[in-house]
Design a protein around this motif. Sequence first.
Motif, short mmCIF file in Angstrom:
data_model
loop_
_atom_site.label_atom_id
_atom_site.label_comp_id
_atom_site.label_asym_id
_atom_site.label_seq_id
_atom_site.Cartn_x
_atom_site.Cartn_y
_atom_site.Cartn_z
N PRO A 82 0.80 -1.23 0.00
CA PRO A 82 0.00 0.00 0.00
C PRO A 82 0.83 1.27 0.00
CG PRO A 82 -0.96 -1.62 1.47
CD PRO A 82 0.35 -2.20 1.00
N ASN A 83 0.50 2.17 -0.92
CA ASN A 83 1.13 3.50 -1.02
C ASN A 83 2.63 3.43 -1.26
OD1 ASN A 83 -1.25 5.08 -0.60
ND2 ASN A 83 -1.19 4.39 1.52
N GLN A 84 3.07 2.39 -1.92
CA GLN A 84 4.48 2.27 -2.27
C GLN A 84 4.63 2.02 -3.76
OE1 GLN A 84 6.85 -0.39 0.13
NE2 GLN A 84 5.69 0.06 1.99
N GLY A 85 5.86 2.11 -4.23
CA GLY A 85 6.14 1.76 -5.61
C GLY A 85 6.17 0.27 -5.80
N LEU A 86 6.48 -0.16 -7.01
CA LEU A 86 6.53 -1.58 -7.31
C LEU A 86 7.92 -2.13 -7.02
CD1 LEU A 86 4.06 -0.56 -9.02
CD2 LEU A 86 4.54 -2.46 -10.54
N GLN A 87 7.95 -3.35 -6.49
CA GLN A 87 9.21 -4.03 -6.24
C GLN A 87 9.25 -5.29 -7.09
OE1 GLN A 87 9.79 -4.78 -2.01
NE2 GLN A 87 8.59 -2.97 -1.49
N LEU A 88 10.40 -5.54 -7.71
CA LEU A 88 10.54 -6.74 -8.52
C LEU A 88 10.54 -7.96 -7.61
CD1 LEU A 88 11.07 -7.94 -11.35
CD2 LEU A 88 13.51 -7.79 -10.81
N LEU A 89 9.64 -8.90 -7.89
CA LEU A 89 9.54 -10.12 -7.10
C LEU A 89 10.36 -11.24 -7.72
CD1 LEU A 89 8.07 -11.35 -4.63
CD2 LEU A 89 6.20 -11.98 -6.17
N LEU A 90 10.19 -11.47 -9.02
CA LEU A 90 11.00 -12.44 -9.73
C LEU A 90 10.90 -12.18 -11.23
CD1 LEU A 90 8.56 -14.43 -10.75
CD2 LEU A 90 8.91 -15.55 -8.57
N LYS A 91 11.82 -12.80 -11.97
CA LYS A 91 11.89 -12.56 -13.40
C LYS A 91 12.28 -13.83 -14.14
CE LYS A 91 16.69 -11.04 -12.98
NZ LYS A 91 17.65 -9.92 -13.04
N TYR A 92 11.79 -13.94 -15.36
CA TYR A 92 12.24 -14.98 -16.28
C TYR A 92 12.84 -14.29 -17.49
CZ TYR A 92 12.37 -18.42 -19.93
OH TYR A 92 12.81 -19.21 -20.96
N LEU A 93 14.13 -14.51 -17.69
CA LEU A 93 14.80 -13.95 -18.87
C LEU A 93 15.18 -15.06 -19.83
CD1 LEU A 93 17.09 -11.23 -17.21
CD2 LEU A 93 14.76 -11.00 -18.10
N SER A 94 15.71 -16.17 -19.29
CA SER A 94 16.07 -17.32 -20.11
C SER A 94 16.40 -18.47 -19.15
CB SER A 94 17.25 -17.01 -21.01
OG SER A 94 18.40 -16.75 -20.23
N GLY A 95 16.68 -19.65 -19.71
CA GLY A 95 17.12 -20.76 -18.87
C GLY A 95 15.96 -21.50 -18.25
N SER A 96 16.13 -21.91 -17.00
CA SER A 96 15.11 -22.69 -16.30
C SER A 96 13.77 -21.98 -16.32
CB SER A 96 15.53 -22.94 -14.85
OG SER A 96 14.48 -23.57 -14.13
N THR A 97 12.72 -22.74 -16.60
CA THR A 97 11.39 -22.14 -16.70
C THR A 97 10.76 -21.90 -15.33
OG1 THR A 97 10.40 -24.33 -16.93
CG2 THR A 97 10.94 -23.14 -18.96
N LEU A 98 11.36 -22.45 -14.27
CA LEU A 98 10.86 -22.24 -12.92
C LEU A 98 11.78 -21.25 -12.22
CD1 LEU A 98 8.77 -23.12 -10.77
CD2 LEU A 98 10.43 -24.81 -10.00
N VAL A 99 11.23 -20.14 -11.80
CA VAL A 99 12.03 -19.12 -11.13
C VAL A 99 11.46 -18.90 -9.73
CG1 VAL A 99 12.85 -17.98 -13.19
CG2 VAL A 99 10.65 -17.32 -12.26
#
Lengths: 114, 113
Positions: free
Chosen positions: A40-57
């Motif tokens: 609430p009332n904050q910016g967005l924080q990156l939780l996880l990302k998929y760029l390449s490689g293993s499909t489970l992050v």
Amino acid sequence: AQSVTQLDSQVPVFEEAPVELRCNYSSSVSVYLFWYVQYPNQGLQLLLKYLSGSTLVESINGFEAEFNKSQTSFHLRKPSVHISDTAEYFCAVSEGSSASKIIFGSGTRLSIRP
Amino acid sequence: SQTIHQWPATLVQPVGSPLSLECTVEGTSNPNLYWYRQAAGRGLQLLFYSVGIGQISSEVPQNLSASRPQDWQFILSSKKLLLSDSGFYLCAWSPRTGFQPQHFGDGTRLSIL
């Protein structure tokens, strides 16, 4: 053109229950995929990302997401949620343009009940 | 490490007044910079992005403009605010080279009366 669909605008769950937040995307090329969390009332924080490689992050706080190319999905899961996980979660996709433009879904509000 | 700052955190302005929101990034050079708007109960809408000083791309026609006078500075402006300009404004940055996710500031909540 790329787009992101988050099928559930709100997901209520009980504490310590499992949760899945759904995300589907459309794109004609290879993509990069992200989940962001907004408290609430904050910016967005990156939780996880998929760029390449293993499909489970995985994230450091127990969330995981699996890239499924055939189903064009990137669902977010956690086996046991905590009150502190109450937030809004955004799925996002990028085709990796030079400007790193990202398209966001409309968000899913996760509310945890004790 | 890189940090991004946005101010003010909250702002209440009357209809027809001007607007200036500032965003600065430290600890990195030549970043890509972005302005988003988040309306209540909705997702993020990309308003502007910039790949360098003086280079601004607008994603949607609107009452707002953006400028990048310094490599580390991104400003969102309006000459006359409308009621529909209310919302939560977020600035973000990403590295220029390669592809990396965007990193967001804490946002400015703008209320138009």
